[in-house]
Structures are given as structure tokens and as C-alpha cells.
Design a protein around this motif. Sequence first.
Motif, PDB file in Angstrom:
ATOM      1  N   VAL A  89       0.861  -1.186   0.000  1.00 37.83           N
ATOM      2  CA  VAL A  89       0.000   0.000   0.000  1.00 37.83           C
ATOM      3  C   VAL A  89       0.896   1.235   0.000  1.00 37.83           C
ATOM      4  O   VAL A  89       1.877   1.276   0.737  1.00 37.83           O
ATOM      5  CB  VAL A  89      -0.912  -0.019   1.248  1.00 37.83           C
ATOM      6  CG1 VAL A  89      -1.700   1.255   1.346  1.00 37.83           C
ATOM      7  CG2 VAL A  89      -1.832  -1.210   1.201  1.00 37.83           C
ATOM      8  N   LEU A 101      -7.987   7.964  10.649  1.00 37.44           N
ATOM      9  CA  LEU A 101      -8.681   6.914  11.389  1.00 37.44           C
ATOM     10  C   LEU A 101      -8.516   7.042  12.893  1.00 37.44           C
ATOM     11  O   LEU A 101      -9.444   6.771  13.635  1.00 37.44           O
ATOM     12  CB  LEU A 101      -8.197   5.540  10.943  1.00 37.44           C
ATOM     13  CG  LEU A 101      -8.974   4.896   9.802  1.00 37.44           C
ATOM     14  CD1 LEU A 101      -8.542   3.470   9.627  1.00 37.44           C
ATOM     15  CD2 LEU A 101     -10.472   4.942  10.074  1.00 37.44           C
TER      16      LEU A 101
ATOM     17  N   MET B   1     -17.081   0.809  15.874  1.00 45.58           N
ATOM     18  CA  MET B   1     -17.246   1.460  14.554  1.00 45.58           C
ATOM     19  C   MET B   1     -17.990   0.501  13.616  1.00 45.58           C
ATOM     20  O   MET B   1     -17.546  -0.622  13.413  1.00 45.58           O
ATOM     21  CB  MET B   1     -15.857   1.777  13.995  1.00 45.58           C
ATOM     22  CG  MET B   1     -15.912   2.778  12.885  1.00 45.58           C
ATOM     23  SD  MET B   1     -14.315   2.947  12.087  1.00 45.58           S
ATOM     24  CE  MET B   1     -13.199   3.077  13.450  1.00 45.58           C
ATOM     25  N   ALA B 161      -0.137   7.399  -6.139  1.00 46.71           N
ATOM     26  CA  ALA B 161      -0.940   7.962  -5.038  1.00 46.71           C
ATOM     27  C   ALA B 161      -0.504   9.389  -4.730  1.00 46.71           C
ATOM     28  O   ALA B 161      -1.319  10.226  -4.345  1.00 46.71           O
ATOM     29  CB  ALA B 161      -0.803   7.092  -3.792  1.00 46.71           C
ATOM     30  N   THR B 172      -6.575   7.665  -4.882  1.00 50.44           N
ATOM     31  CA  THR B 172      -6.391   8.231  -3.540  1.00 50.44           C
ATOM     32  C   THR B 172      -7.107   9.569  -3.403  1.00 50.44           C
ATOM     33  O   THR B 172      -7.803   9.819  -2.407  1.00 50.44           O
ATOM     34  CB  THR B 172      -4.893   8.439  -3.238  1.00 50.44           C
ATOM     35  OG1 THR B 172      -4.217   7.214  -3.494  1.00 50.44           O
ATOM     36  CG2 THR B 172      -4.662   8.835  -1.809  1.00 50.44           C
ATOM     37  N   THR B 176     -10.172   9.968  -0.788  1.00 51.74           N
ATOM     38  CA  THR B 176     -10.051  10.823   0.398  1.00 51.74           C
ATOM     39  C   THR B 176     -11.034  11.986   0.305  1.00 51.74           C
ATOM     40  O   THR B 176     -11.531  12.452   1.325  1.00 51.74           O
ATOM     41  CB  THR B 176      -8.617  11.357   0.591  1.00 51.74           C
ATOM     42  OG1 THR B 176      -8.135  11.809  -0.662  1.00 51.74           O
ATOM     43  CG2 THR B 176      -7.697  10.298   1.141  1.00 51.74           C
ATOM     44  N   THR B 180     -13.543  12.793   3.318  1.00 43.95           N
ATOM     45  CA  THR B 180     -13.695  14.024   4.097  1.00 43.95           C
ATOM     46  C   THR B 180     -15.110  14.551   3.997  1.00 43.95           C
ATOM     47  O   THR B 180     -15.566  15.278   4.879  1.00 43.95           O
ATOM     48  CB  THR B 180     -12.702  15.108   3.628  1.00 43.95           C
ATOM     49  OG1 THR B 180     -12.633  15.079   2.209  1.00 43.95           O
ATOM     50  CG2 THR B 180     -11.325  14.871   4.193  1.00 43.95           C
ATOM     51  N   PHE B 185     -14.298   7.043   6.882  1.00 47.78           N
ATOM     52  CA  PHE B 185     -12.900   6.782   6.526  1.00 47.78           C
ATOM     53  C   PHE B 185     -12.567   5.303   6.475  1.00 47.78           C
ATOM     54  O   PHE B 185     -11.780   4.867   5.656  1.00 47.78           O
ATOM     55  CB  PHE B 185     -11.973   7.489   7.510  1.00 47.78           C
ATOM     56  CG  PHE B 185     -11.971   8.961   7.321  1.00 47.78           C
ATOM     57  CD1 PHE B 185     -11.502   9.499   6.128  1.00 47.78           C
ATOM     58  CD2 PHE B 185     -12.457   9.800   8.283  1.00 47.78           C
ATOM     59  CE1 PHE B 185     -11.512  10.861   5.934  1.00 47.78           C
ATOM     60  CE2 PHE B 185     -12.474  11.168   8.085  1.00 47.78           C
ATOM     61  CZ  PHE B 185     -12.004  11.693   6.915  1.00 47.78           C
ATOM     62  N   MET B 186     -13.166   4.524   7.360  1.00 46.29           N
ATOM     63  CA  MET B 186     -12.837   3.103   7.415  1.00 46.29           C
ATOM     64  C   MET B 186     -13.127   2.436   6.070  1.00 46.29           C
ATOM     65  O   MET B 186     -12.269   1.754   5.496  1.00 46.29           O
ATOM     66  CB  MET B 186     -13.671   2.454   8.535  1.00 46.29           C
ATOM     67  CG  MET B 186     -13.166   1.113   8.941  1.00 46.29           C
ATOM     68  SD  MET B 186     -11.546   1.302   9.745  1.00 46.29           S
ATOM     69  CE  MET B 186     -10.947  -0.348   9.579  1.00 46.29           C
ATOM     70  N   LEU B 189     -10.818   3.587   3.308  1.00 48.35           N
ATOM     71  CA  LEU B 189      -9.454   3.096   3.379  1.00 48.35           C
ATOM     72  C   LEU B 189      -9.367   1.619   3.049  1.00 48.35           C
ATOM     73  O   LEU B 189      -8.384   1.167   2.470  1.00 48.35           O
ATOM     74  CB  LEU B 189      -8.878   3.398   4.761  1.00 48.35           C
ATOM     75  CG  LEU B 189      -8.706   4.917   4.909  1.00 48.35           C
ATOM     76  CD1 LEU B 189      -8.529   5.314   6.336  1.00 48.35           C
ATOM     77  CD2 LEU B 189      -7.545   5.394   4.060  1.00 48.35           C
ATOM     78  N   LEU B 192      -9.312   1.619  -0.660  1.00 44.93           N
ATOM     79  CA  LEU B 192      -8.015   2.121  -1.127  1.00 44.93           C
ATOM     80  C   LEU B 192      -6.947   1.034  -1.045  1.00 44.93           C
ATOM     81  O   LEU B 192      -6.231   0.771  -2.019  1.00 44.93           O
ATOM     82  CB  LEU B 192      -7.574   3.281  -0.239  1.00 44.93           C
ATOM     83  CG  LEU B 192      -7.737   4.697  -0.756  1.00 44.93           C
ATOM     84  CD1 LEU B 192      -7.238   5.672   0.278  1.00 44.93           C
ATOM     85  CD2 LEU B 192      -6.975   4.864  -2.045  1.00 44.93           C
ATOM     86  N   CYS B 193      -6.874   0.402   0.137  1.00 44.68           N
ATOM     87  CA  CYS B 193      -5.843  -0.617   0.334  1.00 44.68           C
ATOM     88  C   CYS B 193      -6.046  -1.766  -0.632  1.00 44.68           C
ATOM     89  O   CYS B 193      -5.093  -2.244  -1.260  1.00 44.68           O
ATOM     90  CB  CYS B 193      -5.867  -1.129   1.767  1.00 44.68           C
ATOM     91  SG  CYS B 193      -5.378   0.119   2.939  1.00 44.68           S
ATOM     92  N   TYR B 196      -4.909  -0.805  -4.242  1.00 40.57           N
ATOM     93  CA  TYR B 196      -3.468  -0.789  -4.488  1.00 40.57           C
ATOM     94  C   TYR B 196      -2.856  -2.173  -4.334  1.00 40.57           C
ATOM     95  O   TYR B 196      -1.971  -2.562  -5.106  1.00 40.57           O
ATOM     96  CB  TYR B 196      -2.774   0.214  -3.561  1.00 40.57           C
ATOM     97  CG  TYR B 196      -2.991   1.632  -4.014  1.00 40.57           C
ATOM     98  CD1 TYR B 196      -2.384   2.092  -5.169  1.00 40.57           C
ATOM     99  CD2 TYR B 196      -3.816   2.490  -3.322  1.00 40.57           C
ATOM    100  CE1 TYR B 196      -2.597   3.382  -5.615  1.00 40.57           C
ATOM    101  CE2 TYR B 196      -4.033   3.780  -3.753  1.00 40.57           C
ATOM    102  CZ  TYR B 196      -3.422   4.218  -4.898  1.00 40.57           C
ATOM    103  OH  TYR B 196      -3.635   5.493  -5.331  1.00 40.57           O
ATOM    104  N   LEU B 197      -3.339  -2.949  -3.335  1.00 40.49           N
ATOM    105  CA  LEU B 197      -2.782  -4.288  -3.156  1.00 40.49           C
ATOM    106  C   LEU B 197      -3.047  -5.130  -4.404  1.00 40.49           C
ATOM    107  O   LEU B 197      -2.172  -5.866  -4.863  1.00 40.49           O
ATOM    108  CB  LEU B 197      -3.399  -4.967  -1.924  1.00 40.49           C
ATOM    109  CG  LEU B 197      -2.820  -4.521  -0.588  1.00 40.49           C
ATOM    110  CD1 LEU B 197      -3.564  -5.175   0.561  1.00 40.49           C
ATOM    111  CD2 LEU B 197      -1.347  -4.864  -0.511  1.00 40.49           C
TER     112      LEU B 197
END
Lengths: 244, 220
Positions: A89, A101, B1, B161, B172, B176, B180, B185-186, B189, B192-193, B196-197
Motif C-alpha cells: 500500500v 482513522l 465502529m 498515489a 487516492t 479521500t 472528508t 474513513f474506514m 481506506l 483504497l488498500c 493498491y494491493l
Amino acid sequence: MRDSLLGIAASLALVGQTHPKYLGVMINLSTTLQSLPLLLDAALITISISLVTLVFGFLLGIVVCAMRLSASPLLRTLALIHVRFFRGVPLLVQLLMLYYLLPSIGLNLSSMAAAIIAVSICESAYVGEILRGGFLGIAPGQLEAARMLGLGRISTVLRIQLPQAMRLSVSSLTSEMIILIKVSSLVSVIGVTELTRTAQNIAASTYRPLESYFMAGLIYFVINGIVAWLGMLGEKRLSKAHQS
Amino acid sequence: MNIDFSVITNNLDAITHGFGITLGTWLAGTALALMLGLAISVLQLYCSRPIRMGLRAYIEIVRGTPFLIQLFLLYYGGPSIGLELDPVPAGTLGLAIYGSAYFAEIFRGGFNSIPKGQLEAATCLGLTRWQAIYRIKLPQMLIIIVPALTNMIIILSKETAVLSVITVPELTGVLTGIGTASFAFMEILIVLCLGYLALVELTSHVGHWVERRVGRFMLR
């Protein structure tokens, strides 16, 4: 190395030429030169962030490496996931993730703390792999010899494996430091006022982005040149000490 | 969460568009960087000393400064010297410049790994300089440099990114932005991860496949 020093000299000559007497039409370094002390102070912050993350990254990296080489499949898998994730990442995403976070789970960290944590953890994944390479590079005959001589497992690790792995990784310290100095520019995005962020601020207040980013780039280049030179000196000394 | 992916499904169009821009800048930037890098390394082999030193300085400067600073110089500093680029072309060009220095070093290492005697033999047999590069050097160095090339291409995929900082609407940046606006956000993200992975894993698999192909070709 000699060529990069020549490059530095050429760049310094360029800076010298833009003394107010020789004001260029489009490139004007004089306003940015006034803010040079600010940039140099910020460069110290960049260097400290890189050093701190290098140390933390190495300490965590030793743990990651130990986990990857351990006998327990659980620890091995965890370490593998760690390495895959943090190397797969982009660091910018990791920084943003930590920065956004943590407040939502009730942890309020300063942007500097978040930056140091994120960069250190990311660095640990890379260092873990470097150290693993160092350990795997030790000839298996040495371990057999150690067992023959009656060394226990722990003293084999401490006296035979770790010193050799460390020597291998010392040469990678320099390159990791250079990488960290470059990578630390990303922490400007979450608001840490290091070199890049300061250059941004100066660009915004002087309306001279080209000159201010040029100066920042030059400072990064000089720092990296010095680090590379120090690394070369250290390596020479280390190999001499090893030979005698 | 608690995690609620409706934020993702509601913005799927924007996200796929962002992913498309990530892919586009990455592939175009990599292709340009490969060509530039190859050109630099070949020029370094055959040009006079001043040109070689200039190219060396280019490589050292690009490798000695952060990618973010290069992007800022190009995008925000460019207009001062008459180079006005939109974010996406600026980002692609930035990637190309950044990658070219590293690729040039990889190619140079590959060229240097071919013994001189082979080139002398090629000249003896009447091959021209370009034939020697194209027929003797390139095929042999490929097998040596493919792992390093794959590695650098993966690094470039992650560097895309950073383009979000100069307002390129790639993965990215888009995500993001959504984050915002929605504070989710969780979910953002996680996507996002995963994005890219997936990109990195896919590239490294392709790299391994190419490595095997080239290796088989060489062993015969």
C-alpha cells in the motif's frame, strides 16, 4: 559520487549567479534566498524525522524479521501479512489512514506523532525483509559448526547470526536513510512542517513556487549527497576493521 | 465502529473513474519512463564525456530529490518558465521523469553485465553498433533486469498515489475526497488498500510470468 559532487558544485554556482546583481528575468532566487534560514531549520526537522523513523523502523524490523524466521506458523503468517500490506500500500495512503482513522477511534495524535508512527511501521516491513536476507545469507555450515561446538540456540543467534546479519544491513542503512529522507517529504501532506511543507508555505507567501521548490530540492539533494558520502566512509572503515 | 459500504456503492462511478486515472497515469508514465530510461542508458554508452556527465547529473538529481518536490516543481513551478500543464499530464510527465532515472540505472547495469568480448566478436562478425545492441545486448540483459524492472514498475504504481497532492483525480484523491465529505474513513481506506494491493500483486505476478518466459527463452 564524484559526479554528484560536481552536480552540487554546479547547482551552487547557479545559486551564486542569481545574486541580486544578476537578477534573471524569470528565475529570481533572491526572495527565496531570504527564506533560506527557514528552509534550513525545516531541513533539520526532515533529518530528525528520518533518523527517528530509521531507528524505530530498524527496531521494529528486527521483530518482524524474527517473526518471519520463527518456527511458529502463526507468527510467520502475521509477519508475512505485515510485510505484504505495508510494502503493497502506498505510504501516502498509510499516512492518510492513520491520520484520519485514529481520531475516529478516539485517539488524538499530533500530525508529527502520526507521521513518525506511520513511516516507522512502513519502514519496519522493508527492514524486516533486508534483515531476513542477511540471516538467510549466512552459510548453513556455520550453524552446523556452531552446534558441533556446543553453542546453544540463543548464543548461536547472538554470536554467530546477528553480528553477520547486522554487518550486511549496515550497508543498507545508508540507502534506507536516503530513502527515508525522500519519503519524509510525504508527511507534509498531513501537515507536518518539515522541509517540503515549509517550501510550500514560502511558495505561497512569495508567489515564487519554482524558486522555493528548487531550493528545497537542492537542500534534499545536498543532504542525500552528504549521507551517501558518510555511508561510504563508514563502510570503508567497517570493512577495514573487519579485515584486521 | 460500524462499517457501511453504501458510501462506496453510491460513489462507484467516481471511484472507477479514479481507478481508471490511476491506471492510465501509471501505464502511460511507465511506458514513457521505460523509453526515456532506455534512451538515456544507450546515450550514456556511446556519447561523448560532456553528454555523459550531463546525463549522470540528471540521474543523480532525480534520484536524490523526493518525488513530491519534483511534482511541485513541474506543476507549480512550471508556469514560471512557460510550462503550463493540467494535473493529469503533469502527473504523467512527473512519473516518467522520476522513473526514467531509475530505469536508466537498471538498463545500465544490464548493459554492463554483458562481457565486452561479445561486443568485440559482434564487431568482428560485421554487426553494426545498433545491431549489436539490439541483437546481442538487449536479449541477454533482459533476463538479468526483468526482476529489477518489475520492482520499479510496482514502485511507480504506488507513487501514483502521490499525484493526488497535485490534484490529479486518481484513486487516492477521489476516495479521500469522499472520505472528508462523508467521514466514512474506514470504508474508504479498505477500498483504497484493496485497490493498491490488487494492482501490486497483479504486477508482481505478471513480472514473475515474464521472468519465466524470458528465462526459458535464454536457456535454450
